[in-house]
Design a protein around this motif. Structure first.
Motif, short mmCIF file in Angstrom:
data_model
loop_
_atom_site.label_atom_id
_atom_site.label_comp_id
_atom_site.label_asym_id
_atom_site.label_seq_id
_atom_site.Cartn_x
_atom_site.Cartn_y
_atom_site.Cartn_z
N UNK A 2 -6.01 -2.56 -1.60
CA UNK A 2 -6.64 -1.65 -0.64
C UNK A 2 -6.33 -0.20 -1.04
N UNK A 3 -5.06 0.01 -1.35
CA UNK A 3 -4.63 1.36 -1.74
C UNK A 3 -5.32 1.81 -3.02
N UNK B 133 -9.43 -5.22 -2.63
CA UNK B 133 -9.47 -3.87 -2.09
C UNK B 133 -10.19 -3.81 -0.76
N UNK C 155 0.81 -1.21 0.00
CA UNK C 155 0.00 0.00 0.00
C UNK C 155 0.85 1.27 0.00
N UNK D 238 -1.66 -3.78 6.82
CA UNK D 238 -2.90 -4.05 7.54
C UNK D 238 -2.53 -4.48 8.96
N UNK E 169 -9.22 2.23 -2.82
CA UNK E 169 -9.60 3.41 -2.03
C UNK E 169 -9.48 4.67 -2.87
N UNK E 170 -8.38 4.71 -3.60
CA UNK E 170 -8.15 5.86 -4.47
C UNK E 170 -9.28 5.94 -5.52
#
Ligand SMILES: Nc1nc2c(c(=O)[nH]1)N[C@H]1C(S)=C(S)[C@@H](COP(=O)(O)OP(=O)(O)OC[C@H]3O[C@@H](n4cnc5c(=O)[nH]c(N)nc54)[C@H](O)[C@@H]3O)O[C@H]1N2
Ligand SMILES: Nc1nc2c(c(=O)[nH]1)N[C@H]1C(S)=C(S)[C@@H](COP(=O)(O)OP(=O)(O)OC[C@H]3O[C@@H](n4cnc5c(=O)[nH]c(N)nc54)[C@H](O)[C@@H]3O)O[C@H]1N2
Ligand code: SF4
Ligand code: SF4
Ligand code: SF4
Ligand code: SF4
Ligand code: SF4
Ligand SMILES: [Mo]
Lengths: 292, 869, 217
Positions: free
Chosen positions: B200-201, B189, B50, B55, B204-205
């Motif tokens: 995840x990164x 994600x 990320x 996490x 989110x973006x």
């Protein structure tokens, strides 16, 4: 309460009732009771009552409070912020009261105290009685506490307890003078309590969500016997019965034991009430979840 | 930290390495003070992960390192009895004793038949294990291999289809350019899946940039709770919904990317009455219809004017049709109404989502990236374990690929992409190199650098044909499209072995991580298969249920913070940066030296290979597998240690200046990814199937074998036309078993081993769902159940689990969800013990409960529920 | 003078608890003590129902209830807005714990707790007690990673921009949902985000004027 319900459901405060927090409950009870007993006794010039009141406040009230603290030796620091903190103010009141009260009692024993000293002492005693309620009502997150009626309730309850205890001392010392006035005072305080207490609960019930939880916790939660037996029956109904009976048969017609008992019940009722209010101090959840 | 304390510090340093708590392998750095690892952080400069975060599982690694319950010395079972809940009565032994015994048995088994050696690894360390495992396996035989419970729960269908269509292990939306993404039971994600941290990164973006996410999922929890729209679905019915969407798009809306279908798929290939391609008499290559010339031509004939996608043609008197026309006709039966009936998704919703998807695809639009003008298809449909974990896995994955390919949204900007399978390598060395090429029938093939960045044994295309030998305990010889074999742990194992005439079974097992007693299916079923294995060696961090119940020798491994290796994040490639994120190559290095007698299991394997006299052979395999540059190749007889090998590998890949010391200092290397790599499809002449012609031959051949052996295999799904078939869960008639139970991953847990970290345990208690059984509050009300009730779930065959009920409304009314892989009882994992619910107890494992094509097992189950306290 | 503040974008947050754990690691917090948390539950009704995950921490309120009620002066607000507790001055009266409407304070009642109960302190816990001593009997809470900010500033770094000078929970977030910076600086990322995304304070009705803002989903 499950850990995942923290601030999702109304969340009870624990620091001032659970674990060692129980000491806080007892401390506050005795601080107020003692100060009130001193105050009422002094109105009737009962030095013995003053002394008992002072001792209750200093030894039990102060003592338990000290033991409750995380760092008892830093106790002295707690008077440093009277500008904003009710605890600081309270401790100034209490310590002021205790110092002056002691001087007053000492002077009374050896020579004679002065009226000015007594008045000042009693003003401080009164402030010591009311500060607890203010300290609690200052707490925004707990709707049950965040009520202008809470200090009133605590003051009435404190004074009532103090008056009852003074009456016991009066009865003990057998002095007839002032008895009638004291009885009237007790009646007035009881009446005030009967008005203030339900009003307090009802306003809390219809306030924010956690207030509702608090009130239902008090009247039908785990501790319901404290409320119905302790506060309502023992604390209110029995003393009221005695008072009504005294209207009929006159105070002297009531057996002494019953009078003592009714005082004890009143005190138990007061203690239970304070317990319930501390125990049912629920925070409004931060993220209220309407789910199941 | 106060300045005065700083002076007392002897050492305060940060060590770059990778996380080993899930197969995401995020780049991390670890702070070490006075020899104690005290803090973990993400690696901000790497695209693997990320970019600076981690996490909670990643952070909790410190409590793996310092868990007093970790294994510290080799242990030997003294209790001859094996079974669930049996106390092994461990006795400490020396490494020499352990290695002697293991090597003796290992030698015997591989000399007899390597397939009798059962070699199993866990998925959670897959990127790390992979690079080491493959050469060692090759050297040893190869043995019968297995990937924990994972091979059966996840990926059997998905990896094969992703391989054939995207040249990759798995698929993911190109978050950066995607405007509309649909998830069919995937948590990309949302805290699991491949490249978890990276996703995840990026997801989110994308959310902040307005990408719309639609999640079909029985439960609104992780990815689905972050989705713009959540659509509850009955487990196992995704295929029906996807095909209905394809139907709406192609037949009702008439939208499809003609150019893509003609040039990038087998859509124009002509198919005869028998369903097979019509082939050129001379070359044997598939024919297409050139509508300009009005004649059939070989698919790659440069003279083709235009490809016919539909119509009926006659070639040498035989009627034939282009694939696309057949597909278009075939999917007409998947009306939204039909799909709605099985899936509980309203028909109007299916139409709407299909329409939104097709419109968002903006077919014809283009984008210029780094000077290249490319098609822009900002829509993506993805699935993983949720959608594919059923008896229709292969076809459901095929359906997703079809949906993406109809609109041309595969490996182009904004579409569904794989983990970049095309690499021109590090500037200067040209390594690691991976290439998408054109294989049999014009379909794409992957040609990759050795075991790192490797796809899987053999590669996705062309598929193998079945060929009965009868000597494989896994039955891979019979079932060519079987990804991992259920028969290594199934209730019909003995029956199958009897049918194929296998004498004796598995003789030795090496388990590297993996806690299959908890993670595959009902523990009694798995226990029976383990009891049949006379000698089991387990390398573990903890004394697990598998170890306590069944291991003869339990070896203390180092954890990732004590390990050094050059294969850290590369694995099957699914931890690597995908789409237009720059390349990264990380190493693992020890943050603290191994404590006690813990030994890195890779070193142990090297030692074992040595003891069975195959050292030179291993080095030879490695020379080749790691494509070592000539100057770094290990010479016969030359003895190097593993770190020396690591040094040679990285120098080989990145040049002599980037040696092991360099990597220890920097932890990783990155280099820019080119457009031709990221969006290789636009630059590569190869095709992907929308029609599984290969299944016809495979199916027929398999049928022939199974009929002969008396194996009752339903070959209906060996059909070339992508279809949806109901699963056993949909056939349960008894109304008492009215609920569908499924399992999902929690962001706090990986597999079964994260419950042992007190931090994660604390956090799990703070989460309403992690340790509880979840169901809809309305359903609960109907059944007279309340939040917090102790309930028992029971399957049709009487398998039971119990747990506390947590009610919510974000779940399908007929569904019951259970998080993660919990329910430990091993003494060796006291923190994990008794936490959560072991869902797998409810699962059957046999031929009947697997997809007959991919052999993914059925991971949903019908249950009834009752209150027991 | 800056006023340090944080913005948490709930649209990005995936509820992974990394912020919670990063904080625990940064400050070696013992079992049961959390300076940041994630509150999880369901919000909305029917079709719109969704899981909600709210990361919470001390809001470093401009008008902090905890500062006002503290009788000893142990809890104070610095000029840069950060509300801190001086463990050496705290008498452990817990009035502040009660007074914080966000419930962001914890009384440290028992320093004997082990993460592996009955198995002794791990090397990590042991070194933690040395590197970051906490006082039993005092009250603990999030300090906005004051150590990182102060030492960062000394090195000329910018909190919210340079990782070393930025709170641990912010740099730990894999979703990059957390932002840190100077609320008094009209051009800081946090100020711009608050304006652009209409970020709001959590429960402004408590009247404490939090320095933590949320971008709603
Ligand atoms: N209920 C339920 N069950 C499931 C799933 C689910 O979602 N729900 N998912 C399924 C899927 S997809 C998969 S892939 C499987 C995974 O199933 P497994 O691969 O069996 O995974 P774990 O149960 O986590 O077991 C991993 C073991 O490896 C050990 N380990 C970790 N790191 C190391 C190391 O460095 N060296 C050694 N020697 N050991 C190590 C851990 O201690 C742990 O015991 O589970 C399947 N089972
Ligand atoms: N945190 C974490 N991350 C991991 C792992 C882990 O254990 N923990 N394990 C790794 C491994 S081995 C794997 S295989 C991947 C798995 O990664 P994913 O495949 O993304 O697996 P899950 O997170 O379980 O997500 C599956 C989703 O599908 C839903 N679902 C269940 N059944 C159905 C169905 O029939 N249809 C639909 N549409 N949805 C359904 C579940 O509710 C869940 O939300 O994650 C990897 N990453
Ligand atoms: S996503 Fe996986 S690899 Fe990344 S930090 Fe979390 S556990 Fe570690
Ligand atoms: S959130 Fe609570 S503890 Fe933090 S400053 Fe505000 S009132 Fe004080
Ligand atoms: S517990 Fe400490 S910080 Fe809190 S109000 Fe009391 S003295 Fe102040
Ligand atoms: S700002 Fe620092 S102290 Fe506060 S919650 Fe985040 S990490 Fe913890
Ligand atoms: S670390 Fe970020 S994504 Fe994870 S819970 Fe905290 S704010 Fe949310
Ligand atoms: Mo998996």
């Amino acid at each position: 309460m499950k850990p995942y319900e923290w601030m999702v459901k109304p969340t009870p405060q624990t620091e001032w009732i659970d674990g060692r927090g129980i000491l806080f409950w007892i401390a506050f009870f005795f601080i107020e009771l003692g100060a009130a007993m001193f105050l009422v006794s002094s109105l009737f010039g009962n030095l013995f009552g003053e002394l008992i009141g002072w001792l209750l406040c200093a030894v039990l009230g102060g003592g338990f409070h000290l033991v409750y603290l995380g760092h008892p030796l830093r106790f002295y620091r707690m008077i440093l912020r009277p500008q904003t903190s009710w605890i600081s103010r309270g401790l100034l009141f209490v310590s002021g009261f205790l110092v002056l009260g002691l001087v007053h009692i000492a002077l009374s024993l050896w020579t004679a105290s002065t009226l000015v000293l007594l008045i000042v002492t009693n003003v401080l005693a009164f402030l010591a009685i009311i500060y607890g309620g203010f300290a609690m009502s200052y707490i925004r997150g707990i709707p049950l506490w965040n009520s202008a009626l809470l200090p009133v309730l605590y003051t009435v309850a404190g004074l009532w307890g103090g008056a009852e205890l003074s009456a016991v001392v009066e009865l003990q010392s057998g002095g007839p003078g002032g008895n009638a006035m004291l009885e009237d005072l007790i009646k007035i305080l009881l009446a005030a309590f009967i008005v203030v207490f339900p009003t307090y609960l009802i306003t809390a019930r219809y306030g924010l969500s956690a207030g509702k939880t608090s009130v239902s916790e008090i009247v039908k939660g785990k501790w319901w016997p404290f409320f119905w037996v302790g506060v309502i029956v023992l604390g209110i109904a029995l003393p009221m019965g005695v008072i009504i009976a005294s209207f009929v048969v006159g105070i002297s017609g009531i057996p002494l034991a019953l009078l003592y008992l009714s005082v004890a019940f009143e005190l138990i009722g007061d203690l239970m009430l304070r317990y319930l209010i501390l125990k049912a101090g629920y925070y409004n959840p931060l993220v209220p979840m309407p789910g199941p | 930290m106060a300045g005065s304390r700083q002076e007392q510090l002897r050492e305060d340093t940060w060590i770059p390495t990778v996380c080993g708590r899930c197969y995401g392998a995020c780049g991390i750095r670890v702070r070490r003070v006075n020899g104690v690892a005290v803090k973990i952080e993400g690696q901000p400069l790497s695209t693997q992960g990320s970019r600076g975060g981690t996490c909670a599982k990643g952070l909790s690694g410190l409590q793996v390192l310092y868990d007093p319950n970790r294994l510290n010395v080799p242990l030997k079972r003294t209790n001859p009895e094996k079974g669930l809940f049996v106390d092994p009565q461990w006795k400490e032994i020396t490494w020499d004793e352990a290695l002697d015994e293991i090597a003796r048995k290992l030698k015997a088994v591989i000399e007899k038949d390597p397939k009798r050696l059962f070699y199993q690894v866990t998925t959670c360390r897959a990127p790390y294990l992979r690079g080491n495992t493959r050469p060692i396996m090759r050297t040893l035989g190869p043995p019968t291999a297995f990937v924990g419970g994972g091979g059966l729960h996840c990926g059997a269908g998905a990896h094969q289809i992703a391989g054939m269509v995207h040249g990759s292990w798995s698929i993911v939306p190109d978050f950066k350019y995607c405007n509309y993404a649909i998830y069919f039971g995937a948590n990309k994600g949302g805290g699991s899946g491949h490249s978890s941290g990276t996703c995840i990164r990026l997801a989110a973006e994308a959310r902040t940039q307005g990408t719309k996410f639609v999640a079909f999922d029985p439960m609104r929890n992780f990815a689905s709770s972050k989705a713009t729209e959540w659509i509850p679905i009955v487990p196992g019915t995704d295929g029906a919904v996807i095909l209905a969407m394809c139907n709406v798009i192609v037949n009702d809306l008439g939208i499809y990317d003609e150019k893509y279908l003609k040039l990038k798929t087998n859509g124009p290939y002509l198919v005869g009455e028998d369903g097979r391609y019509v082939r050129d008499g001379e070359t044997g290559e598939p024919l297409v219809w050139d509508s300009t010339a009005a004649k059939a031509k070989v698919y790659d004939d440069p003279s083709i004017g235009d490809f016919a996608l539909e119509g009926e043609y006659e070639i040498e008197g035989k009627r034939c049709h282009p694939v696309f026309g057949l597909v278009r006709e075939h999917i007409k039966k998947y009306t939204p109404e039909m799909a709605s009936k099985v899936s509980d998704v309203p028909a109007s919703t299916i139409r709407r989502i299909a329409t939104e998807f097709a419109e968002a695809a903006s077919i014809g639009s283009t984008i210029t990236i780094d000077g290249h003008n490319l098609p822009l298809r900002p829509v993506s449909a993805v699935l993983f374990r949720g959608g594919e974990g059923h008896e229709n896995s292969y076809h459901t994955c095929g359906a997703v690929a079809l949906l993406n390919q109809i609109v041309g949204a595969a490996d182009v900007p904004g579409g569904t992409v794989g983990w970049t399978p095309q690499s021109f390598g590090f500037p200067g060395t040209g390594k690691p190199a991976m290439h998408i090429g054109k294989g049999k029938d014009g379909m794409l093939t992957v040609d990759r650098f050795g075991p790192t960045f490797a796809w899987s044994g053999g590669g996705p295309w062309p598929p193998k044909m079945p060929e009965f030998r009868g000597d494989d305990p896994a039955l891979h010889d019979i079932f060519a499209t079987m990804f991992h074999s259920p028969f290594l742990a199934s209730s019909d194992q003995e029956e199958m072995w009897q049918k194929i005439g296998l004498k004796g079974g598995i003789e030795m097992m090496i388990s590297w991580g993996a806690n299959t007693i908890l993670s595959i299916a009902n523990r009694e079923i798995v226990a029976e298969t383990l009891k049949r294995i006379p000698f089991i060696v387990v390398s573990e961090l903890f004394s697990t249920e598998l170890a306590e119940g069944f291991a003869d020798i339990l070896l203390p491994d180092t954890c990732y913070l004590e390990q050094a290796d050059c294969f850290a994040g590369s694995g099957m490639g699914f931890s690597l940066p995908f789409a237009k994120d720059d390349w990264a190559y990380h190493i693992t290095q020890a943050v603290v030296e191994p404590q006690y007698e813990r030994r890195n299991f890779v070193d142990v394997l090297w030692e074992l290979v040595d003891r069975v006299g195959k050292r030179d052979q291993l080095m030879e395999v490695m020379n080749d597998a790691y494509s070592l540059a000539d100057e770094y190749k290990v010479k016969p007889g030359e003895k190097i240690d593993r770190l020396e090998m690591c040094d040679r590998v990285v120098k080989s890949l990145f040049g002599p200046e980037h040696d092991w010391e360099w990597f220890k200092k920097h932890g990783f290397i990155t280099w820019p990814k080119r457009v031709e790599e990221a969006y290789w499809r636009c630059f590569t002449d190869c095709r992907a199937p929308i029609y599984f012609e290969h299944l016809i031959d495979i199916g027929e051949k398999t049928r022939e074998i199974t009929d002969k052996l008396g194996i009752d295999l339903d070959t209906a799904q060996y059909t070339p036309l992508i279809s949806w078939t109901p699963c056993s869960v949909h056939h349960v008639k008894d109304p008492a078993y009215d609920l569908y139970c499924f399992s999902y991953r929690d962001i706090l847990h990986t597999g079964s081993h994260t419950m042992e970290q007190p931090w994660l345990d604390e956090l799990s208690h703070m989460n309403p769902y992690t340790y509880n059984i979840v169901m809809h509050s309305e359903t609960a009300k109907e059944k007279g159940l309340k939040d917090g009730d102790l309930v028992e779930l029971e399957t049709v065959v009487g398998r039971k689990v119990e747990g506390r009920l947590k009610l919510l409304t974000g779940i399908h009314q007929k569904a019951v969800g259970i998080a993660a892989c919990a329910g430990h009882w091993a003494k060796g994992m006291p923190i994990a013990k008794g936490k959560g619910v072991n869902f797998d107890i409810l699962l059957e494992l046999d031929l009947k409960h697997c997809d007959p094509v991919s052999f993914n097992m059925e991971t949903a189950v019908r249950i009834k529920i009752r209150k027991i306290g | 003078m800056p006023r340090w503040g944080m913005v948490i974008n709930l649209q990005k947050c995936v509820g992974c608890y990394a912020c919670v754990l990063a904080c625990k690691q940064e400050h070696f917090l013992p079992p049961g003590i959390f300076w940041g948390r994630v509150v999880v539950g369901e919000t909305g009704q029917r079709a719109a129902v969704t899981k909600a995950a709210y990361p919470v921490l001390c809001n470093h309120c401009e008008d902090a209830a905890c500062v006002k009620v503290c009788p000893t002066g142990a809890t104070v607000q610095r000029e840069d807005g950060i509300v801190t507790v001086d463990y050496d001055k705290c008498a452990g009266c817990r009035y502040c714990v009660l007074a914080c409407p966000y419930q962001q304070r914890t009384y440290y009642a028992d320093s004997k707790k082990e993460y592996f109960p009955g198995q002794g302190l791990t090397p990590l816990e042991k070194i933690g007690k040395e590197l970051y001593p906490l006082q039993e009997g005092s009250v603990l809470k999030c300090n906005f990673c004051i150590e990182r900010i102060d030492s960062g500033l000394k090195k000329g770094l910018v909190p919210g921009v340079d990782r070393e000078a930025t709170p641990a929970c912010v740099i730990a977030c894999p979703a990059k949902a957390r932002y840190f910076g100077d609320l008094n600086d009209a051009n800081s990322e946090v100020t711009l985000l608050i304006k652009e995304k209409k970020a709001s304070q959590f429960h402004p009705e408590f009247g404490t004027d939090p320095s933590v803002y949320y971008i709603l989903r």
